[in-house]
Scaffold this active site. Structure first.
Site, PDB file in Angstrom:
ATOM      1  N   ASP A  10      24.051 -51.634 -10.889  1.00 25.32           N
ATOM      2  CA  ASP A  10      25.365 -51.157 -10.463  1.00 25.32           C
ATOM      3  C   ASP A  10      26.213 -52.331  -9.995  1.00 25.32           C
ATOM      4  O   ASP A  10      25.828 -53.067  -9.078  1.00 25.32           O
ATOM      5  CB  ASP A  10      25.194 -50.149  -9.329  1.00 25.32           C
ATOM      6  CG  ASP A  10      26.510 -49.559  -8.863  1.00 25.32           C
ATOM      7  OD1 ASP A  10      26.882 -48.479  -9.362  1.00 25.32           O
ATOM      8  OD2 ASP A  10      27.169 -50.180  -7.994  1.00 25.32           O
ATOM      9  N   TYR A  32      33.538 -56.517  -6.980  1.00 22.05           N
ATOM     10  CA  TYR A  32      32.440 -57.300  -6.416  1.00 22.05           C
ATOM     11  C   TYR A  32      32.509 -58.770  -6.854  1.00 22.05           C
ATOM     12  O   TYR A  32      31.866 -59.618  -6.235  1.00 22.05           O
ATOM     13  CB  TYR A  32      31.081 -56.743  -6.845  1.00 22.05           C
ATOM     14  CG  TYR A  32      30.775 -55.338  -6.424  1.00 22.05           C
ATOM     15  CD1 TYR A  32      31.582 -54.635  -5.527  1.00 22.05           C
ATOM     16  CD2 TYR A  32      29.655 -54.680  -6.935  1.00 22.05           C
ATOM     17  CE1 TYR A  32      31.282 -53.333  -5.165  1.00 22.05           C
ATOM     18  CE2 TYR A  32      29.350 -53.378  -6.561  1.00 22.05           C
ATOM     19  CZ  TYR A  32      30.173 -52.707  -5.693  1.00 22.05           C
ATOM     20  OH  TYR A  32      29.862 -51.416  -5.329  1.00 22.05           O
ATOM     21  N   LYS A  51      32.720 -50.514 -12.122  1.00 23.21           N
ATOM     22  CA  LYS A  51      33.853 -49.745 -11.594  1.00 23.21           C
ATOM     23  C   LYS A  51      35.113 -50.588 -11.718  1.00 23.21           C
ATOM     24  O   LYS A  51      35.037 -51.819 -11.654  1.00 23.21           O
ATOM     25  CB  LYS A  51      33.602 -49.385 -10.123  1.00 23.21           C
ATOM     26  CG  LYS A  51      32.197 -48.885  -9.840  1.00 23.21           C
ATOM     27  CD  LYS A  51      31.952 -48.754  -8.345  1.00 23.21           C
ATOM     28  CE  LYS A  51      30.469 -48.615  -8.051  1.00 23.21           C
ATOM     29  NZ  LYS A  51      29.739 -49.892  -8.157  1.00 23.21           N
ATOM     30  N   HIS A  65      36.886 -46.738  -9.115  1.00 22.20           N
ATOM     31  CA  HIS A  65      36.248 -47.163  -7.870  1.00 22.20           C
ATOM     32  C   HIS A  65      36.794 -46.407  -6.659  1.00 22.20           C
ATOM     33  O   HIS A  65      36.026 -45.985  -5.794  1.00 22.20           O
ATOM     34  CB  HIS A  65      36.427 -48.672  -7.678  1.00 22.20           C
ATOM     35  CG  HIS A  65      35.393 -49.293  -6.803  1.00 22.20           C
ATOM     36  ND1 HIS A  65      35.048 -50.620  -6.885  1.00 22.20           N
ATOM     37  CD2 HIS A  65      34.604 -48.781  -5.820  1.00 22.20           C
ATOM     38  CE1 HIS A  65      34.095 -50.892  -6.002  1.00 22.20           C
ATOM     39  NE2 HIS A  65      33.824 -49.787  -5.332  1.00 22.20           N
TER      40      HIS A  65
END
Length: 281
Positions: A51, A56, A81, A115
């Protein structure tokens, strides 16, 4: 539900029975070589679900680990996402997927999630429509949402769409029962991020320590088993090899009804750390 099933089947608008491993490997806040090394180690230990997210800043590092794992691409389930600047029409969402795939150097995504709903810009319903269209292109096998409240999810349902998955913060002290009940009633699978209560003292509580002593496991394993027995996907994150191994080793023991009830009672009723009516990116 089969408490020892290691996959859940995603269904929903545009998605035809996509199997997702129940335990995923979370990657936030890992970046760069540390992220690649951690994902590589996790895949070597047996994880088959990773994931990540645009926000990120580690999609490239994750993609490198997947490509160099020696595993067939179809044997690794990859979730990412996208951010609010990619909400909108089909062309905009497709471009976001293409850019994610370019960063990861992969041919397709297994699961592509909104997200955050970002209700102030009021594009998430249209974005879901775009995701349904995207599934048929070969770029994305399944789609879903993250951090959606019931009222936000209801607008998507009212538009005639069922997201296969809603990834939200769930842990023993923040069970989000209203969200989970709404997800279940709507045919939406709940995935739990921060399933071990990031930064919490919850793993020291007797409600988790006592079952851990009984079954010879760690409190973290008990918490993850609690999630799985309630039908959730979990995406714990650890850069430590032994904890990675433990977080995956959840399918040869079970919690009793009383143990489950004691953990349920830890719920404070508080919402998640971040309010999706106000926060988003």
């Amino acid at each position: 539900m089969n408490n020892n099933a290691q996959h859940v089947t995603l269904k929903g608008s545009g998605v035809a029975d996509v199997d997702i491993p129940v335990v995923g490997f979370g990657t936030w806040p890992l970046t760069g070589p540390e992220c690649t090394a951690s994902v590589t180690r996790a895949l070597g230990l047996g994880y088959r679900h990773v994931d990540t997210a645009e926000n990120y800043g580690n999609e490239a590092a994750v993609g490198l680990a997947v490509r160099d794992s020696g595993l067939a691409r179809e044997d690794v389930f990859v979730t990412t996402k996208f951010n609010k600047d990619s909400h909108g029409d089909a062309a905009t969402v497709r471009l976001s997927a293409e850019r994610a795939l370019e960063r990861m150097d992969l041919d397709y995504l297994d699961l592509f999630l909104i997200h955050w709903p970002n209700p102030a810009q009021d594009l998430y319903v249209q974005t879901c429509e775009s995701l349904v269209d995207l599934v048929g292109t070969g770029l994305v096998r399944s789609w879903g949402v993250s951090n959606f409240k019931p009222a936000q999810l209801q607008r998507v349902l009212d538009a005639g769409m069922v997201p296969p998955v809603n990834q939200v913060q769930v842990d023993p002290e923040h069970a989000q029962r209203g969200v989970e009940r709404f997800n279940a009633a709507s045919g939406v699978v709940t995935a739990a991020y921060s399933p071990l209560a990031r930064g919490s003292e919850v793993l020291k509580l007797a409600e988790l320590v006592d079952p851990a002593d009984r079954v010879g496991r760690t409190p973290a394993q008990v918490a993850l088993r609690w999630h799985i027995q309630q039908g959730r996907i979990v995406v714990p994150r650890s850069a430590n090899e032994e904890r990675q191994r433990q977080n995956l080793d959840l399918f040869d023991f079970a919690l009793t009804e009383d143990e489950m009830a004691r953990i349920d009672a830890l719920d404070t009723g508080e919402g998640p750390r971040l309010d999706s009516d106000e926060f988003g990116h």
